[in-house]
Design a protein around this motif. Structure first.
Motif, short mmCIF file in Angstrom:
data_model
loop_
_atom_site.label_atom_id
_atom_site.label_comp_id
_atom_site.label_asym_id
_atom_site.label_seq_id
_atom_site.Cartn_x
_atom_site.Cartn_y
_atom_site.Cartn_z
N ASP A 159 0.79 -1.22 0.00
CA ASP A 159 0.00 0.00 0.00
C ASP A 159 0.83 1.28 0.00
O ASP A 159 0.39 2.30 -0.53
N GLY A 160 1.99 1.24 0.62
CA GLY A 160 2.79 2.46 0.67
C GLY A 160 4.00 2.29 1.54
O GLY A 160 4.48 1.17 1.74
N ALA A 161 4.48 3.41 2.09
CA ALA A 161 5.72 3.41 2.85
C ALA A 161 5.53 4.07 4.20
O ALA A 161 4.80 5.06 4.33
N LEU A 162 6.18 3.51 5.19
CA LEU A 162 6.29 4.11 6.51
C LEU A 162 7.67 4.74 6.59
O LEU A 162 8.67 4.03 6.61
N ILE A 163 7.72 6.06 6.60
CA ILE A 163 9.00 6.74 6.52
C ILE A 163 9.10 7.81 7.61
O ILE A 163 8.10 8.28 8.13
N ASN A 164 10.32 8.18 7.94
CA ASN A 164 10.53 9.21 8.94
C ASN A 164 9.91 10.52 8.49
O ASN A 164 9.95 10.87 7.32
N GLU A 165 9.34 11.24 9.44
CA GLU A 165 8.62 12.46 9.07
C GLU A 165 9.51 13.48 8.37
O GLU A 165 9.03 14.26 7.53
N GLU A 166 10.80 13.47 8.65
CA GLU A 166 11.70 14.41 7.98
C GLU A 166 11.82 14.11 6.49
O GLU A 166 12.15 14.99 5.70
N ARG A 167 11.59 12.85 6.12
CA ARG A 167 11.65 12.45 4.71
C ARG A 167 10.32 12.59 4.00
O ARG A 167 10.25 12.44 2.77
N ALA A 168 9.26 12.85 4.77
CA ALA A 168 7.92 12.94 4.17
C ALA A 168 7.68 14.35 3.63
O ALA A 168 6.75 15.05 4.03
N THR A 169 8.52 14.73 2.69
CA THR A 169 8.40 16.05 2.07
C THR A 169 7.24 16.06 1.07
O THR A 169 6.73 15.01 0.66
N ALA A 170 6.84 17.26 0.67
CA ALA A 170 5.78 17.37 -0.33
C ALA A 170 6.18 16.65 -1.62
O ALA A 170 5.35 16.00 -2.27
N GLY A 187 7.51 9.19 13.64
CA GLY A 187 8.39 10.13 14.34
C GLY A 187 7.81 11.53 14.41
O GLY A 187 8.52 12.48 14.75
N ALA A 188 6.53 11.68 14.10
CA ALA A 188 5.87 12.99 14.18
C ALA A 188 5.40 13.20 15.61
O ALA A 188 4.21 13.09 15.92
N ASN A 189 6.34 13.51 16.49
CA ASN A 189 6.06 13.51 17.93
C ASN A 189 5.57 14.86 18.47
O ASN A 189 5.30 14.97 19.66
N TYR A 190 5.48 15.85 17.60
CA TYR A 190 5.04 17.17 18.03
C TYR A 190 3.98 17.67 17.05
O TYR A 190 3.92 17.23 15.90
N ARG A 191 3.18 18.63 17.51
CA ARG A 191 2.15 19.17 16.62
C ARG A 191 2.79 19.76 15.36
O ARG A 191 2.27 19.61 14.26
N ARG A 192 3.93 20.42 15.53
CA ARG A 192 4.60 21.06 14.39
C ARG A 192 5.02 20.02 13.36
O ARG A 192 4.77 20.20 12.15
N THR A 193 5.65 18.94 13.80
CA THR A 193 6.14 17.94 12.85
C THR A 193 4.99 17.15 12.23
O THR A 193 5.00 16.82 11.04
N ALA A 194 3.96 16.86 13.04
CA ALA A 194 2.80 16.17 12.50
C ALA A 194 2.07 17.05 11.49
O ALA A 194 1.67 16.59 10.42
N GLY A 195 1.93 18.32 11.83
CA GLY A 195 1.26 19.24 10.92
C GLY A 195 1.99 19.39 9.61
O GLY A 195 1.37 19.49 8.54
N ARG A 196 3.32 19.39 9.67
CA ARG A 196 4.10 19.52 8.44
C ARG A 196 3.88 18.33 7.53
O ARG A 196 3.67 18.48 6.31
N ALA A 197 3.91 17.12 8.10
CA ALA A 197 3.69 15.92 7.28
C ALA A 197 2.29 15.90 6.70
O ALA A 197 2.08 15.54 5.53
N LEU A 198 1.30 16.29 7.50
CA LEU A 198 -0.08 16.31 7.01
C LEU A 198 -0.26 17.34 5.90
O LEU A 198 -0.95 17.09 4.91
N SER A 199 0.37 18.50 6.05
CA SER A 199 0.24 19.52 5.01
C SER A 199 0.93 19.10 3.72
O SER A 199 0.57 19.56 2.64
#
Length: 223
Positions: A159-170, A187-199
């Motif tokens: 289905d896809g990939a589980l990757i570190n949030e720093e690599r989950a770029t647009a 590894g999206a352990n903060y609202r900021r990092t989770a929000g970045r990956a979601l955006s």
């Protein structure tokens, strides 16, 4: 939050990572119960062999001997079965995958199971059984390159990939989307990092603070 890329899953999944969530001591059923109450859609745990030939989830004992850092897999099934949560398990090999598949089916939880592994052969066997699968990887480090790797995942039905949030770029998420593959950012352990990956269009985020994940998703607005 600025521009938000479209996600394959709407709404994106929130996986609470078993461990140091600041909600309960260590890897415990209390941790998972609180995470569910704070808005998690699922749990992600690492599967390890136990001391008695059984399987446990959580951190391997290692230097933590004398303090249990794990919970029996059987207990996790019972906890998940009493909720509507999905369960994502990082499985080390095909033997572990077979155990997970058998136990999930016996409890009627196959439809809520995700399997994650760095081993594509292990995932291939689970795909054939209808389990949703994510390749734990860094697409940039795959020998064939991220585009060829995304194409390979599509051929395998993963289905896809589980990757570190720093690599989950647009750019990375968009590349995976071209092949119909989703990205779950770990590894999206903060609202900021989770929000970045979601955006960036991630189909899910995984972190140790379920409340931060829920806040990040609530703040995700189109455009």
């Amino acid at each position: 939050m600025g521009h938000v890329s479209e996600s394959i899953l709407d709404p994106p999944m929130l996986f609470a990572r078993v461990g140091d969530a600041g909600l309960a001591e260590g890897d415990s059923l209390d941790t998972w119960t609180v995470a569910a109450r704070l808005g998690a859609d699922g749990l992600l745990a690492v599967l390890n062999p136990g001391d008695k030939g059984d399987w446990v989830v959580g951190r391997a004992r290692g230097r933590l001997r004398g303090r249990s850092a794990t919970v029996p897999l059987q207990a996790l099934w019972e906890a998940v079965g009493a909720t509507s949560l999905d369960l994502a398990l990082e499985v080390p090999d095909a033997d572990a995958g077979a155990v997970v598949l058998e136990q999930a089916a016996a409890r009627g939880l196959s439809g809520r199971l995700w399997a994650c592994s760095a081993d594509l052969e292990t995932l291939g066997g689970l795909v054939a059984a209808g389990v949703r699968c994510l390749h734990s990887c860094d697409p940039e480090s795959e020998g064939s390159g991220p585009e060829a790797h995304a194409a390979h995942l599509r051929r395998l039905g993963i289905d896809g990939a589980l990757i570190n949030e720093e690599r989950a770029t647009a750019g990375m998420v968009a590349l995976m989307h071209r092949f119909g593959r989703l990205v779950v950012a770990v590894g999206a352990n903060y609202r900021r990092t989770a929000g970045r990956a979601l955006s960036n269009g991630a189909a899910g985020v995984c972190g140790t603070d379920a409340e931060a994940l829920a806040d990040a998703r609530a703040g995700r607005t189109p455009g």
